[in-house]
Scaffold this motif. Sequence first.
Motif, PDB file in Angstrom:
ATOM      1  N   ILE A  15       0.788  -1.285   0.048  1.00  0.00           N
ATOM      2  CA  ILE A  15       0.150  -0.024  -0.055  1.00  0.00           C
ATOM      3  C   ILE A  15       0.832   1.204   0.057  1.00  0.00           C
ATOM      4  O   ILE A  15       0.673   2.059  -0.673  1.00  0.00           O
ATOM      5  CB  ILE A  15      -0.918   0.084   1.135  1.00  0.00           C
ATOM      6  N   LEU A  16       2.006   1.423   1.019  1.00  0.00           N
ATOM      7  CA  LEU A  16       2.901   2.448   0.672  1.00  0.00           C
ATOM      8  C   LEU A  16       3.596   2.521  -0.371  1.00  0.00           C
ATOM      9  O   LEU A  16       3.747   3.721  -0.858  1.00  0.00           O
ATOM     10  CB  LEU A  16       3.865   2.255   2.022  1.00  0.00           C
ATOM     11  N   GLY A  27     -11.298   3.383  -2.704  1.00  0.00           N
ATOM     12  CA  GLY A  27     -11.909   2.151  -3.481  1.00  0.00           C
ATOM     13  C   GLY A  27     -10.646   1.396  -4.507  1.00  0.00           C
ATOM     14  O   GLY A  27     -10.683   0.191  -4.496  1.00  0.00           O
ATOM     15  N   ALA A  28      -9.981   2.290  -5.080  1.00  0.00           N
ATOM     16  CA  ALA A  28      -8.952   1.912  -5.906  1.00  0.00           C
ATOM     17  C   ALA A  28      -7.818   1.136  -5.163  1.00  0.00           C
ATOM     18  O   ALA A  28      -7.364   0.034  -5.675  1.00  0.00           O
ATOM     19  CB  ALA A  28      -7.973   3.137  -6.463  1.00  0.00           C
ATOM     20  N   LEU A  29      -7.693   1.347  -4.001  1.00  0.00           N
ATOM     21  CA  LEU A  29      -6.501   0.771  -3.188  1.00  0.00           C
ATOM     22  C   LEU A  29      -7.103  -0.631  -2.825  1.00  0.00           C
ATOM     23  O   LEU A  29      -6.353  -1.852  -3.016  1.00  0.00           O
ATOM     24  CB  LEU A  29      -6.065   1.430  -1.884  1.00  0.00           C
ATOM     25  N   VAL A  30      -8.509  -0.684  -2.400  1.00  0.00           N
ATOM     26  CA  VAL A  30      -8.917  -1.942  -2.090  1.00  0.00           C
ATOM     27  C   VAL A  30      -8.871  -2.979  -3.261  1.00  0.00           C
ATOM     28  O   VAL A  30      -8.588  -4.013  -3.129  1.00  0.00           O
ATOM     29  CB  VAL A  30     -10.487  -1.467  -1.453  1.00  0.00           C
ATOM     30  N   ILE A  33      -5.525  -4.117  -3.812  1.00  0.00           N
ATOM     31  CA  ILE A  33      -4.913  -5.152  -2.821  1.00  0.00           C
ATOM     32  C   ILE A  33      -5.557  -6.253  -2.787  1.00  0.00           C
ATOM     33  O   ILE A  33      -4.851  -7.395  -2.692  1.00  0.00           O
ATOM     34  CB  ILE A  33      -5.063  -4.423  -1.402  1.00  0.00           C
ATOM     35  N   ARG A  34      -6.822  -6.266  -3.054  1.00  0.00           N
ATOM     36  CA  ARG A  34      -7.795  -7.411  -3.087  1.00  0.00           C
ATOM     37  C   ARG A  34      -7.336  -8.572  -4.388  1.00  0.00           C
ATOM     38  O   ARG A  34      -7.146  -9.655  -4.103  1.00  0.00           O
ATOM     39  CB  ARG A  34      -9.357  -7.097  -3.300  1.00  0.00           C
ATOM     40  N   GLN A  41     -12.234  -6.957   1.418  1.00  0.00           N
ATOM     41  CA  GLN A  41     -12.461  -5.530   1.768  1.00  0.00           C
ATOM     42  C   GLN A  41     -12.297  -5.140   3.183  1.00  0.00           C
ATOM     43  O   GLN A  41     -11.289  -4.112   3.456  1.00  0.00           O
ATOM     44  CB  GLN A  41     -13.627  -5.044   1.018  1.00  0.00           C
ATOM     45  N   PRO A  42     -12.818  -5.445   4.131  1.00  0.00           N
ATOM     46  CA  PRO A  42     -12.463  -5.322   5.564  1.00  0.00           C
ATOM     47  C   PRO A  42     -11.299  -5.369   5.961  1.00  0.00           C
ATOM     48  O   PRO A  42     -10.511  -4.462   6.661  1.00  0.00           O
ATOM     49  CB  PRO A  42     -13.610  -6.153   6.344  1.00  0.00           C
ATOM     50  N   ALA A  43     -10.355  -6.530   5.396  1.00  0.00           N
ATOM     51  CA  ALA A  43      -9.135  -6.623   5.718  1.00  0.00           C
ATOM     52  C   ALA A  43      -8.197  -5.669   5.075  1.00  0.00           C
ATOM     53  O   ALA A  43      -7.140  -5.028   5.792  1.00  0.00           O
ATOM     54  CB  ALA A  43      -8.381  -7.993   5.119  1.00  0.00           C
TER      55      ALA A  43
END
Length: 130
Positions: A15-16, A27-30, A33-34, A41-43
């Motif tokens: 993420i960094l 939303g784009a990060l989720v 990463i997903r 999404q909660p994680a």
Amino acid sequence: MNVFEVLADATRRRILEVLADGEQPAGALVDLIRSEYGISQPAVSQHLRVLRENGFATTHPDGNRRIYALDPAGLAAVDAALARLRAPWAQRLDALHTEVARGKRVRAATTRPTDAAAAPSPTLRRKDVS
């Protein structure tokens, strides 16, 4: 949680990395990463919260979206923690550098040619035998 615990997780490091390239909507990060880590999404939200609460990420609203950005304070905290770990080594490395330089000077002093050794050796000639 200390800075090393925050950075110990591969998901948070990723993420960094993404945030280092610029601000990103949550939303784009989720989604990213997903897809890369196969987590819910909660994680992902939990990882974002850890980054936010420990000074590695900031967020601001943009309409109904949350925009995440890299917070330089978190990276400064990592630098400070690493500086504390490096401090004892800096003095030892300086001492090692001094000893290496001293050894080079001693070697150079003992291998210098003297004036007699520096003079050219006489050439030997074979007598002509007839």
